[in-house]
Design a protein around this motif. Sequence first.
Motif, PDB file in Angstrom:
ATOM      1  N   ARG A 339       0.831  -1.210   0.000  1.00  0.00           N
ATOM      2  CA  ARG A 339       0.000   0.000   0.000  1.00  0.00           C
ATOM      3  C   ARG A 339       0.865   1.258   0.000  1.00  0.00           C
ATOM      4  O   ARG A 339       1.956   1.283   0.573  1.00  0.00           O
ATOM      5  CB  ARG A 339      -0.896   0.044   1.245  1.00  0.00           C
ATOM      6  CG  ARG A 339      -1.815  -1.150   1.426  1.00  0.00           C
ATOM      7  CD  ARG A 339      -2.957  -1.167   0.442  1.00  0.00           C
ATOM      8  NE  ARG A 339      -3.837  -2.321   0.663  1.00  0.00           N
ATOM      9  CZ  ARG A 339      -4.933  -2.559  -0.061  1.00  0.00           C
ATOM     10  NH1 ARG A 339      -5.269  -1.737  -1.036  1.00  0.00           N
ATOM     11  NH2 ARG A 339      -5.675  -3.626   0.199  1.00  0.00           N
ATOM     12  N   MET A 367      -7.525  -3.372   3.236  1.00  0.00           N
ATOM     13  CA  MET A 367      -7.974  -1.981   3.280  1.00  0.00           C
ATOM     14  C   MET A 367      -8.309  -1.572   4.713  1.00  0.00           C
ATOM     15  O   MET A 367      -7.991  -0.455   5.139  1.00  0.00           O
ATOM     16  CB  MET A 367      -9.184  -1.793   2.377  1.00  0.00           C
ATOM     17  CG  MET A 367      -8.836  -1.708   0.895  1.00  0.00           C
ATOM     18  SD  MET A 367      -7.803  -0.266   0.496  1.00  0.00           S
ATOM     19  CE  MET A 367      -8.961   1.060   0.804  1.00  0.00           C
ATOM     20  N   THR A 370      -5.083  -1.049   6.492  1.00  0.00           N
ATOM     21  CA  THR A 370      -4.436   0.168   6.002  1.00  0.00           C
ATOM     22  C   THR A 370      -5.038   1.391   6.676  1.00  0.00           C
ATOM     23  O   THR A 370      -4.324   2.308   7.103  1.00  0.00           O
ATOM     24  CB  THR A 370      -4.590   0.279   4.471  1.00  0.00           C
ATOM     25  OG1 THR A 370      -4.126  -0.925   3.856  1.00  0.00           O
ATOM     26  CG2 THR A 370      -3.794   1.457   3.930  1.00  0.00           C
ATOM     27  N   ASN A 384      -5.842   6.310   0.147  1.00  0.00           N
ATOM     28  CA  ASN A 384      -5.138   5.147  -0.365  1.00  0.00           C
ATOM     29  C   ASN A 384      -4.754   5.419  -1.821  1.00  0.00           C
ATOM     30  O   ASN A 384      -5.615   5.507  -2.689  1.00  0.00           O
ATOM     31  CB  ASN A 384      -6.040   3.914  -0.283  1.00  0.00           C
ATOM     32  CG  ASN A 384      -5.396   2.672  -0.868  1.00  0.00           C
ATOM     33  OD1 ASN A 384      -4.426   2.157  -0.332  1.00  0.00           O
ATOM     34  ND2 ASN A 384      -5.937   2.187  -1.977  1.00  0.00           N
ATOM     35  N   GLY A 387      -1.246   1.122  -5.223  1.00  0.00           N
ATOM     36  CA  GLY A 387      -0.416   0.230  -4.417  1.00  0.00           C
ATOM     37  C   GLY A 387      -0.010  -0.991  -5.204  1.00  0.00           C
ATOM     38  O   GLY A 387       0.287  -0.927  -6.385  1.00  0.00           O
ATOM     39  N   THR A 391       3.804   0.172  -5.375  1.00  0.00           N
ATOM     40  CA  THR A 391       4.241   0.778  -4.121  1.00  0.00           C
ATOM     41  C   THR A 391       5.755   0.921  -4.066  1.00  0.00           C
ATOM     42  O   THR A 391       6.489  -0.068  -4.047  1.00  0.00           O
ATOM     43  CB  THR A 391       3.748  -0.048  -2.923  1.00  0.00           C
ATOM     44  OG1 THR A 391       2.328   0.103  -2.817  1.00  0.00           O
ATOM     45  CG2 THR A 391       4.392   0.400  -1.616  1.00  0.00           C
TER      46      THR A 391
END
Length: 427
Positions: A339, A367, A370, A384, A387, A391
Amino acid sequence: MTTTPYRFGLSRAAAATLAALALLLAPTGQATAADPALPLGDADLAETRTSQTLADGVTLTRIGRGTEPAPADQINTTTRGPWVVNLLTIDPRRTRGHLAATYGPDLARTERTTDLVRTSGALAGVDASFFTFTASAQYPGDPVGLGLYGGRLLSEPTGDPAEADFVVDARSNRAVMGKLSWSGSVQNRQTAASLPLEFLNHPPVVPAACATLTDQTECSEPGDVVRFTPEFAEATPSGAGVEVVLDRRGCVVRTSTSRGTTLTDGQTSLQATGRDTAALLEVAGQGCLRIASALTDEQGEKLAVRPGLFGVNGRYRLTADGQIVVPPGSGSFFARNPRTIAGTTRDGRIVLATIDGRMTSSVGTTMDETAAVAHALGLRDAVNLDGGGSTTMSVEGALVNRPSGTAERPVGDALVFIDGAYHASGN
């Protein structure tokens, strides 16, 4: 999936920088009471944090949680980690530099984050927007959503409710997040005839029912109307349809009954497919056109697009006003992945974070995980960003994190910190 260290073709200077970073960021101590443990996995996991100052007001922090490599078949389910998180923190009150967004030679191509950091003269940066990505795409770097660079809107936000945008003013390093909306139109100055714009710098689609028609003006199905700028690519997309080229005053230079041309400095073009081809030809004529373009925020307030403003697209807000707001979901996107996060703290600091994933050395985050990490890091508002294999965090053109693929993935754009004041003529 691999569990062996990656080797990249770094220059000797970049390799030396990376070695220095590895030494400086080696785990040296437990998290303190001032740094609450990340809400990842079991409560008894060991956690280490190390930091270094990169420049006035800019720090790089590495967090390691868990010590034992994960079994390869338990990466998505283990509660023992490990997790590796890298944080780039920018304090606007102390820094002399600025945050910006940048892309490669043109908008449609992809470049590695390390190269974007290096060529922009940046101190550090992370990957940013979601982009077309597929290797077979003719324009793989084309942003899938907002793309705002130095006050030039080159890609419009989508209608996807999941899109969450990160916008920063490089002159103040003040960042805001949310779902932006866009509207655009073209109007003939003499006749007042007008036509809505649907996209900025995105290849138009020929309606399937009219795919065999060379002359798109014979098509009865709606198509697309798109504005192109020289930043898009070496040439505008080619194919069936019409294209109207405008000079810097908005006056028609030439009209073609097929698409695809090279734009010179100051020129833009309008492309149309389907039955919108006839409408564009009628509106454009041989006159001069007025192009309208407006960004609005979630409250319907207009966002003034001015020099120094940069914006990239993400998918889903993680936190808003200090609360976790990520929606429930399922499927691979919501499962554990690497992420990239962008957010701000209550006192205005900007934090760019990467969480390595899909590896036994760092399993990644769902998620929900995160969002929990963003909240624990004190991010009042967070988004967000792209990713997975994208990333990447880089300092002085060297890799800081460990990308999940077999090589660093080229990306559409990056958020970069440049250790100097912003100038409107460039970053």
